[in-house]
Design an enzyme around this catalytic site. Structure first.
Site, PDB file in Angstrom:
ATOM      1  N   CYS A 154       0.839  -1.213   0.000  1.00 55.91           N
ATOM      2  CA  CYS A 154       0.000   0.000   0.000  1.00 55.91           C
ATOM      3  C   CYS A 154       0.873   1.262   0.000  1.00 55.91           C
ATOM      4  O   CYS A 154       1.623   1.502   0.946  1.00 55.91           O
ATOM      5  CB  CYS A 154      -0.899  -0.046   1.231  1.00 55.91           C
ATOM      6  SG  CYS A 154      -1.700   1.488   1.670  1.00 55.91           S
TER       7      CYS A 154
ATOM      8  N   CYS B 239       0.265   3.632   2.911  1.00 55.97           N
ATOM      9  CA  CYS B 239       0.813   3.016   4.130  1.00 55.97           C
ATOM     10  C   CYS B 239       2.314   3.259   4.210  1.00 55.97           C
ATOM     11  O   CYS B 239       2.845   3.559   5.283  1.00 55.97           O
ATOM     12  CB  CYS B 239       0.547   1.511   4.144  1.00 55.97           C
ATOM     13  SG  CYS B 239      -1.203   1.048   4.138  1.00 55.97           S
TER      14      CYS B 239
END
Length: 119
Positions: free
Chosen positions: A45, A48
């Site tokens: 991600c 992230c």
């Protein structure tokens, strides 16, 4: 370096994020500390990955404990926690979930959020 175990008092802050290894571990961390910010993340991600250095800094700078849960490794925990997207940030204060956000938040907003529960 990450911290996988905890050996201090509940009021002591931890200067690095703790990588959670299951529901019991998460429950212990939340129960042992006044304020815990849980980052439900995935290694693939992009947001992230952008959030990771921010959370590392907050772990060192604030009185909150930063806990990280890899949703791919802990799918049942993520599902039981109601995680539908990553990153999801859940802030626990005094053992209870007080805040929840999906998506990356800027460092100053996260710092203000944490300080609202630690001061």
């Amino acid at each position: 370096m990450t911290v996988d175990a905890y050996g201090g008092s509940p009021e002591q802050s931890i200067d690095e994020p703790i990588h959670i290894d299951g529901k019991r571990h998460l429950d212990e961390i939340v129960d042992e500390h006044d304020v815990v910010l849980v980052d439900f993340f995935a290694t693939w991600c992009g947001p992230c990955q952008m959030l990771e250095p921010i959370l590392d800094g907050l772990a060192a700078e604030t009185d909150a404990v930063i806990a990280k849960v890899d949703v791919d490794e802990h799918q049942q925990l993520a599902g039981a926690s109601g995680v539908r997207g990553v990153p999801t940030l859940a802030l626990f204060a005094n053992g209870e979930q007080a805040e929840r956000y999906t998506g990356a938040l800027p460092a100053d907003r996260l710092r203000d959020l944490i300080e609202g529960y630690t001061e």
